[in-house]
Write an enzyme that holds these catalytic residues in place. Structure first.
Site, PDB file in Angstrom:
ATOM      1  N   TYR A  97      16.117  30.226   8.393  1.00  0.00           N
ATOM      2  CA  TYR A  97      14.997  30.921   8.808  1.00  0.00           C
ATOM      3  C   TYR A  97      14.738  30.970  10.464  1.00  0.00           C
ATOM      4  O   TYR A  97      15.012  29.957  10.864  1.00  0.00           O
ATOM      5  CB  TYR A  97      13.783  30.416   8.237  1.00  0.00           C
ATOM      6  CG  TYR A  97      13.599  30.357   6.715  1.00  0.00           C
ATOM      7  CD1 TYR A  97      13.485  31.650   6.207  1.00  0.00           C
ATOM      8  CD2 TYR A  97      13.644  29.412   5.914  1.00  0.00           C
ATOM      9  CE1 TYR A  97      13.176  32.072   4.864  1.00  0.00           C
ATOM     10  CE2 TYR A  97      13.171  29.764   4.514  1.00  0.00           C
ATOM     11  CZ  TYR A  97      13.117  30.873   4.051  1.00  0.00           C
ATOM     12  OH  TYR A  97      12.872  31.130   2.537  1.00  0.00           O
ATOM     13  N   LYS A 101       0.800  -1.236   0.155  1.00  0.00           N
ATOM     14  CA  LYS A 101      -0.011  -0.053  -0.032  1.00  0.00           C
ATOM     15  C   LYS A 101       0.807   1.316  -0.197  1.00  0.00           C
ATOM     16  O   LYS A 101       2.291   1.122   0.354  1.00  0.00           O
ATOM     17  CB  LYS A 101      -0.985   0.025   1.210  1.00  0.00           C
ATOM     18  CG  LYS A 101      -0.100  -0.018   2.519  1.00  0.00           C
ATOM     19  CD  LYS A 101      -1.290  -0.272   3.454  1.00  0.00           C
ATOM     20  CE  LYS A 101      -0.473  -0.116   5.068  1.00  0.00           C
ATOM     21  NZ  LYS A 101      -1.370  -0.284   6.307  1.00  0.00           N
TER      22      LYS A 101
END
EC number: 5.1.1.1
Length: 358
Positions: free
Chosen positions: A255, A35
């Site tokens: 940042y 999956k």
């Protein structure tokens, strides 16, 4: 030289890990779970490589149909089952097997008119409380499925463990005990064991095991890595060093300036970021493998780049390869440093990454 991060998928390692599952559960058949794009490794290519698996499992019908379209003929099981009765002829036409886990699915099977019969796996909720019928419903569901003309004789019985990756938990034993009590006297084949249970709960192996994460060489246990279980990492995620910068003691980087140099040092900028699937919340110091050593993340992860502290005596050059995870650097460590699990890292890789199959 590629300007994109590269995910190398080692198919020989994948086959080794399947053989390792065989060694751990020698009396069980293997339902290989593919999956979520085979846990980010590539649904079709992984299925094509796992020629020795007994069957495949996916979550949804579109994944199963993609395998059939690619020429995969092995049995395929839909772990979430079907969603509406209109899908039943599609399952039959494509020889897909279905899990049944609720009353609506059972009613649809009883009311349908098919030109053949479907293989059904009946899922019992023994404590996960996600999918599955209640234990009190088992006798009625079992009887009705056996009487249903749309169902092949010989249903299979399954459950799913909620805490198999917690080695000190008592819940797995409790779930196993409840399951065995419910199906006592029934001759049907059983499936209980996921990756963690294959490794740690041999009493749960039964006739079918369902390996997912361990096929890709990764441990389901947070304090361990796959190599401890003789597994080989299948994915090697790498990129390149694209800039070098000198910073002085006290300068802040990235940042928010969350990383501050404690001495004069060289920083390296690597072309990978959360836009590629690298975890945005990786902490300062998260390791990266570069030129035979580990260097630590310095500052916030950006969309396209990360910055690492190379040290004051760095000899690294532009274009040098940096490994984000792989045989040199276990993905389990990156997951811990990012406050997540390896499953999420694998499934979050984006189409910007170049896949190469070895």
């Amino acid at each position: 030289m590629s300007r994109r991060p590269v995910a190398q998928i080692n198919l020989a390692a994948l086959q080794h890990n399947l053989q390792r599952v065989r060694e751990l559960a020698p009396n069980s058949q293997v339902l290989a779970v593919l999956k979520a794009n085979a846990y980010g490794h590539g649904l079709v290519r992984v299925a094509q490589a796992l020629t020795e698996a007994d069957a495949f499992a996916v979550a949804r019908i579109d994944e199963a149909l993609a395998l059939r379209t690619a020429g995969i003929v092995k049995p395929i099981v839909l772990l979430e089952g079907f969603y509406e009765a209109a899908e039943l002829p599609v399952l039959l036409a494509n020889n897909l097997q279905t899990v049944v886990h609720n009353e609506l699915q059972l009613n649809a099977l009883e009311q349908t008119s098919l030109d053949g019969q479907l293989k059904v796996w009946l899922k019992i909720d023994t404590g996960m409380h996600r999918l599955g019928i209640e234990p009190t419903q088992f006798s009625a569901f079992y009887r009705r499925l056996w009487q249903c003309s749309a169902v092949l004789p010989g249903i299979r019985l399954m459950t799913h463990f909620c805490c198999a990756d917690e080695l000190d938990s008592t819940r797995t034993d409790a779930q196993l005990s409840l399951f065995e009590q419910l199906i006592s006297g029934k001759a049907e084949q059983r499936s209980l064991a996921n990756s963690a249970a294959i490794l740690a709960w041999p009493a749960s192996h039964a006739e079918w095991v369902r390996p997912g994460l361990i096929l890709h060489g990764i441990s389901p246990f947070s304090a361990q890595v796959g190599q401890q279980h003789q597994l080989q990492p299948v994915m090697r995620l790498s990129s390149r060093l694209i800039a070098l910068r000198q910073v002085q003691r006290g300068e802040r980087v990235g940042y928010g300036g969350q990383w501050q140099a404690d001495k004069a040092t060289t920083l390296g900028v690597i072309a990978v970021g959360y836009g590629d699937g690298y975890p945005r919340h990786a902490r300062n110091g998260t390791p990266v493998w570069l030129n035979g050593r580990e260097v630590g993340l310095a500052g916030r992860v950006s969309m396209d780049m990360i910055t690492v502290d190379l040290g004051p005596d760095a000899q690294d050059k532009l274009g040098d390869e940096a490994v984000l995870w792989g045989p040199e650097l276990a993905i389990e460590r990156i997951a811990v440093a990012s406050g997540t699990i390896p499953y999420e890292l694998l499934c979050n890789i984006t189409p910007r990454v170049d896949y190469q199959y070895l």
